[in-house]
Design a protein around this motif. Structure first.
Motif, PDB file in Angstrom:
ATOM      1  N   ASP A 137       0.967  -1.154  -0.002  1.00 41.18           N
ATOM      2  CA  ASP A 137      -0.061  -0.107  -0.068  1.00 41.18           C
ATOM      3  C   ASP A 137       0.911   1.409  -0.029  1.00 41.18           C
ATOM      4  O   ASP A 137       1.728   1.419   0.535  1.00 41.18           O
ATOM      5  CB  ASP A 137      -0.881   0.041   1.283  1.00 41.18           C
ATOM      6  CG  ASP A 137      -1.936  -1.155   1.260  1.00 41.18           C
ATOM      7  OD1 ASP A 137      -2.521  -1.492   0.439  1.00 41.18           O
ATOM      8  OD2 ASP A 137      -1.447  -2.071   2.114  1.00 41.18           O
ATOM      9  N   GLU A 138       0.153   2.146  -0.784  1.00 38.33           N
ATOM     10  CA  GLU A 138       1.254   3.400  -0.591  1.00 38.33           C
ATOM     11  C   GLU A 138      -0.128   4.589  -0.882  1.00 38.33           C
ATOM     12  O   GLU A 138      -0.844   4.484  -1.577  1.00 38.33           O
ATOM     13  CB  GLU A 138       1.871   3.533  -2.017  1.00 38.33           C
ATOM     14  CG  GLU A 138       3.291   2.688  -1.937  1.00 38.33           C
ATOM     15  CD  GLU A 138       4.455   2.839  -3.175  1.00 38.33           C
ATOM     16  OE1 GLU A 138       4.196   3.987  -3.886  1.00 38.33           O
ATOM     17  OE2 GLU A 138       5.158   2.138  -3.368  1.00 38.33           O
ATOM     18  N   VAL A 139       0.592   5.845  -0.193  1.00 36.95           N
ATOM     19  CA  VAL A 139      -0.404   7.010  -0.840  1.00 36.95           C
ATOM     20  C   VAL A 139       0.717   7.970  -1.643  1.00 36.95           C
ATOM     21  O   VAL A 139       1.766   8.122  -1.424  1.00 36.95           O
ATOM     22  CB  VAL A 139      -0.519   7.851   0.569  1.00 36.95           C
ATOM     23  CG1 VAL A 139      -1.098   9.173   0.211  1.00 36.95           C
ATOM     24  CG2 VAL A 139      -1.451   7.204   1.395  1.00 36.95           C
ATOM     25  N   VAL A 140       0.331   8.090  -2.651  1.00 39.40           N
ATOM     26  CA  VAL A 140       0.805   8.693  -3.769  1.00 39.40           C
ATOM     27  C   VAL A 140       0.420   9.923  -4.266  1.00 39.40           C
ATOM     28  O   VAL A 140      -0.787  10.149  -4.218  1.00 39.40           O
ATOM     29  CB  VAL A 140       1.234   7.773  -5.203  1.00 39.40           C
ATOM     30  CG1 VAL A 140       1.764   6.403  -4.550  1.00 39.40           C
ATOM     31  CG2 VAL A 140      -0.156   7.191  -5.603  1.00 39.40           C
ATOM     32  N   ALA A 141       1.086  10.876  -4.786  1.00 39.53           N
ATOM     33  CA  ALA A 141       0.482  11.931  -5.126  1.00 39.53           C
ATOM     34  C   ALA A 141       1.266  12.624  -6.561  1.00 39.53           C
ATOM     35  O   ALA A 141       2.480  12.244  -6.991  1.00 39.53           O
ATOM     36  CB  ALA A 141       0.751  13.140  -4.264  1.00 39.53           C
ATOM     37  N   GLY A 146       0.965  20.658  -7.117  1.00 42.52           N
ATOM     38  CA  GLY A 146       1.637  21.535  -6.206  1.00 42.52           C
ATOM     39  C   GLY A 146       1.873  20.799  -4.894  1.00 42.52           C
ATOM     40  O   GLY A 146       1.907  21.352  -3.798  1.00 42.52           O
ATOM     41  N   ILE A 147       2.008  19.511  -5.066  1.00 40.29           N
ATOM     42  CA  ILE A 147       2.209  18.618  -3.832  1.00 40.29           C
ATOM     43  C   ILE A 147       3.652  18.185  -3.706  1.00 40.29           C
ATOM     44  O   ILE A 147       4.242  17.490  -4.588  1.00 40.29           O
ATOM     45  CB  ILE A 147       1.370  17.336  -3.661  1.00 40.29           C
ATOM     46  CG1 ILE A 147      -0.177  17.810  -3.948  1.00 40.29           C
ATOM     47  CG2 ILE A 147       1.426  16.481  -2.578  1.00 40.29           C
ATOM     48  CD1 ILE A 147      -0.914  16.705  -4.175  1.00 40.29           C
ATOM     49  N   ASN A 148       4.273  18.405  -2.594  1.00 39.03           N
ATOM     50  CA  ASN A 148       5.893  18.359  -2.275  1.00 39.03           C
ATOM     51  C   ASN A 148       6.046  17.485  -1.073  1.00 39.03           C
ATOM     52  O   ASN A 148       7.079  16.901  -0.832  1.00 39.03           O
ATOM     53  CB  ASN A 148       6.731  19.435  -2.377  1.00 39.03           C
ATOM     54  CG  ASN A 148       6.854  20.096  -3.871  1.00 39.03           C
ATOM     55  OD1 ASN A 148       7.331  19.546  -4.753  1.00 39.03           O
ATOM     56  ND2 ASN A 148       6.252  21.340  -4.055  1.00 39.03           N
ATOM     57  N   SER A 149       4.978  17.659  -0.124  1.00 38.46           N
ATOM     58  CA  SER A 149       4.875  16.619   1.064  1.00 38.46           C
ATOM     59  C   SER A 149       3.486  16.247   1.415  1.00 38.46           C
ATOM     60  O   SER A 149       2.602  17.083   0.742  1.00 38.46           O
ATOM     61  CB  SER A 149       5.717  17.600   2.083  1.00 38.46           C
ATOM     62  OG  SER A 149       4.798  18.808   2.502  1.00 38.46           O
ATOM     63  N   LYS A 176       0.419  11.987  10.579  1.00 43.34           N
ATOM     64  CA  LYS A 176       1.591  12.332  10.535  1.00 43.34           C
ATOM     65  C   LYS A 176       2.105  13.863  10.104  1.00 43.34           C
ATOM     66  O   LYS A 176       2.899  14.495  10.695  1.00 43.34           O
ATOM     67  CB  LYS A 176       2.808  11.547  10.093  1.00 43.34           C
ATOM     68  CG  LYS A 176       4.291  11.758  10.298  1.00 43.34           C
ATOM     69  CD  LYS A 176       4.967  10.432   9.505  1.00 43.34           C
ATOM     70  CE  LYS A 176       6.375  10.779   9.633  1.00 43.34           C
ATOM     71  NZ  LYS A 176       7.324   9.831   8.830  1.00 43.34           N
ATOM     72  N   ALA A 177       1.377  14.195   9.155  1.00 42.13           N
ATOM     73  CA  ALA A 177       1.455  15.721   8.717  1.00 42.13           C
ATOM     74  C   ALA A 177       0.453  16.818   9.606  1.00 42.13           C
ATOM     75  O   ALA A 177       0.596  17.945   9.026  1.00 42.13           O
ATOM     76  CB  ALA A 177       0.794  15.766   7.314  1.00 42.13           C
ATOM     77  N   GLY A 178      -0.128  16.190  10.486  1.00 42.52           N
ATOM     78  CA  GLY A 178      -0.973  17.170  11.461  1.00 42.52           C
ATOM     79  C   GLY A 178      -2.386  17.410  10.778  1.00 42.52           C
ATOM     80  O   GLY A 178      -2.908  18.478  10.887  1.00 42.52           O
ATOM     81  N   LEU A 179      -2.553  16.561   9.707  1.00 48.62           N
ATOM     82  CA  LEU A 179      -3.939  16.843   9.113  1.00 48.62           C
ATOM     83  C   LEU A 179      -4.948  15.708   9.444  1.00 48.62           C
ATOM     84  O   LEU A 179      -4.577  14.510   9.962  1.00 48.62           O
ATOM     85  CB  LEU A 179      -3.793  16.731   7.613  1.00 48.62           C
ATOM     86  CG  LEU A 179      -2.786  17.602   7.083  1.00 48.62           C
ATOM     87  CD1 LEU A 179      -2.650  17.302   5.268  1.00 48.62           C
ATOM     88  CD2 LEU A 179      -3.326  19.133   6.960  1.00 48.62           C
ATOM     89  N   THR A 180      -6.242  15.829   9.145  1.00 49.75           N
ATOM     90  CA  THR A 180      -7.303  14.588   9.094  1.00 49.75           C
ATOM     91  C   THR A 180      -7.978  14.719   7.908  1.00 49.75           C
ATOM     92  O   THR A 180      -7.622  15.577   6.993  1.00 49.75           O
ATOM     93  CB  THR A 180      -8.218  15.056  10.225  1.00 49.75           C
ATOM     94  OG1 THR A 180      -9.119  16.353   9.887  1.00 49.75           O
ATOM     95  CG2 THR A 180      -7.548  15.598  11.559  1.00 49.75           C
ATOM     96  N   LYS A 181      -9.043  13.833   7.782  1.00 46.22           N
ATOM     97  CA  LYS A 181      -9.769  13.587   6.362  1.00 46.22           C
ATOM     98  C   LYS A 181     -10.334  14.669   5.979  1.00 46.22           C
ATOM     99  O   LYS A 181     -11.103  15.108   4.870  1.00 46.22           O
ATOM    100  CB  LYS A 181     -10.603  12.257   6.583  1.00 46.22           C
ATOM    101  CG  LYS A 181      -9.714  11.018   6.022  1.00 46.22           C
ATOM    102  CD  LYS A 181     -10.571   9.977   5.858  1.00 46.22           C
ATOM    103  CE  LYS A 181      -9.895   8.643   5.502  1.00 46.22           C
ATOM    104  NZ  LYS A 181     -10.588   7.707   4.988  1.00 46.22           N
ATOM    105  N   ASP A 182     -10.810  15.548   7.225  1.00 44.28           N
ATOM    106  CA  ASP A 182     -11.551  16.693   6.886  1.00 44.28           C
ATOM    107  C   ASP A 182     -10.999  17.916   6.284  1.00 44.28           C
ATOM    108  O   ASP A 182     -11.381  18.822   5.597  1.00 44.28           O
ATOM    109  CB  ASP A 182     -11.998  17.451   8.264  1.00 44.28           C
ATOM    110  CG  ASP A 182     -13.080  16.751   8.839  1.00 44.28           C
ATOM    111  OD1 ASP A 182     -13.821  15.735   8.317  1.00 44.28           O
ATOM    112  OD2 ASP A 182     -13.141  16.677  10.330  1.00 44.28           O
TER     113      ASP A 182
END
Length: 359
Positions: A137-141, A146-149, A176-182
């Motif tokens: 599994d991976e999260v890819v962008a 404009g996504i670098n992290s 880990k990035a301090g975000l949520t699905k919201d």
């Protein structure tokens, strides 16, 4: 649903010296048929000299090495023939749809990834064979968006297939990035759809898995960015893949499940020793690009699956760790004893049959 037409002509208990059999299994995905069956169970059993009563199993799989590797290796090498089983493979795209197909009687057993195990915990399936720990599994962008992290996912559109292990990895990446699905806009998609959508720019990122990640890397080139994978969170999660069946099928067909799981044990050894050959076999059988399958050959802990044979206590530990993931994510409400939904006695008996008859 196909069922066993009688017990083996040989007493399974006499063969393995085991005092009793038990209960367990799992869940899975969606899709159409693929791969095709071989000859009839009766003819293959006779040809191989098997003294087991023949049975045919309709088996659901997903088109990757972790899900289909041992299945097709076992068919190709004759391991299922040796225990009187003819396999009719049916291709799906995700575990939850496989479980739905089992519930409706369209298939007998299924190989599911991590996400669908929550349905087993809730009583919809029984797990009877541990397949491997996933690294797929991976999260890819798309960096062109404009996504670098991972922090740059805020406000972006992300393709997700709910109930899969990749959705869990997305949650950890966001946390880990301090975000949520919201903080993001999720779009529900099947894995093939999100691959196309990310390449065409319709979405900005995707929570996906191999071999689709290989295709994305090839197509996006320098714009491909991997934000997180299973191995990044191995201290927090265990993502077992498993074979499962409906609870009523497990109750009526324990001896068949033991035979099937024992053949899978032998196929696990073959997959670990001949991973590239298995990748090429799947490419040919499923009409997938051979290079894509070869590049995804590291999507699971193949040797770990072999090492777990005969160590049911270790396997139980994987499922306990997996439950914690579901609890933390709110996918299940309370802890459930692993032995409520994992047929540890079937796993143990299958390992013994493999050691005594097939190894």
């Amino acid at each position: 649903m196909m069922s066993n037409k009688g017990m083996s002509r040989r007493s399974f208990l006499g063969l393995c010296g085991i005092a009793g059999l038990g209960t367990i299994a799992g869940l899975a995905g969606c899709g159409g048929s693929g791969g095709g069956a071989t000859t009839t169970a009766a003819s293959t059993a006779a040809a191989s000299g098997s003294s087991y009563d023949p049975v045919t199993l309709r088996v659901a799989f997903m088109p990757n090495i972790g899900s289909a590797g041992t299945l097709y290796a076992g068919i190709e090498q004759g391991y299922f023939d040796a225990v009187g089983i003819t396999v009719e493979p049916q291709q799906f795209q995700a575990g939850p749809t496989e479980i739905a197909a089992m519930s409706s009687g369209d298939i007998d057993v299924a190989m599911i990834g991590h996400g669908a195990h929550s349905l087993a915990i809730q009583g919809q399936a029984k797990i009877f064979s541990f397949e491997q720990l996933s690294k797929a599994d991976e999260v890819v962008a798309n960096k062109a968006k404009g996504i670098n992290s991972a922090a740059d996912l805020k406000g972006k559109t992300v393709g997700v297939s709910s109930g899969t292990s990749s959705e869990v990895i997305l949650q950890y990446v966001l946390e880990k990035a301090g975000l949520t699905k919201d903080d993001i806009t999720t779009v529900e998609m099947d894995v093939s759809g999100m691959t196309t959508a990310l390449i065409s720019g319709q979405i900005d990122a995707a929570a996906t898995w191999s071999p689709n990640t290989v295709t994305l890397k090839q197509q996006l080139g320098d714009n491909y960015l991997m934000l997180g994978t299973d191995t990044d969170f191995s201290d927090k999660v265990a993502f077992p893949g498993s074979y499962c069946c409906a609870p009523d099928y497990a109750d009526k067909n324990k001896e068949v499940l033991v035979r099937f799981a024992a053949a899978l044990d032998k196929a696990k050894v073959y997959r670990a020793e001949h991973t590239d050959d298995v990748a090429k076999l799947l490419a040919a059988k499923l009409e997938l690009p051979e290079e894509t399958l070869l590049q995804s050959a590291g999507e699971g802990d193949w040797q770990g699956a072999v090492d777990a044979i005969g160590h049911t206590d270790v396997i139980e530990g994987y499922y306990k760790a997996q439950q914690k993931v579901f609890l933390d994510a709110g996918k299940i409400e309370a802890e459930v004893p692993v032995t409520d939904y994992v047929l540890t006695d079937v796993i143990t008996d299958a390992d013994k049959l493999y050691e005594s008859e097939l190894k």
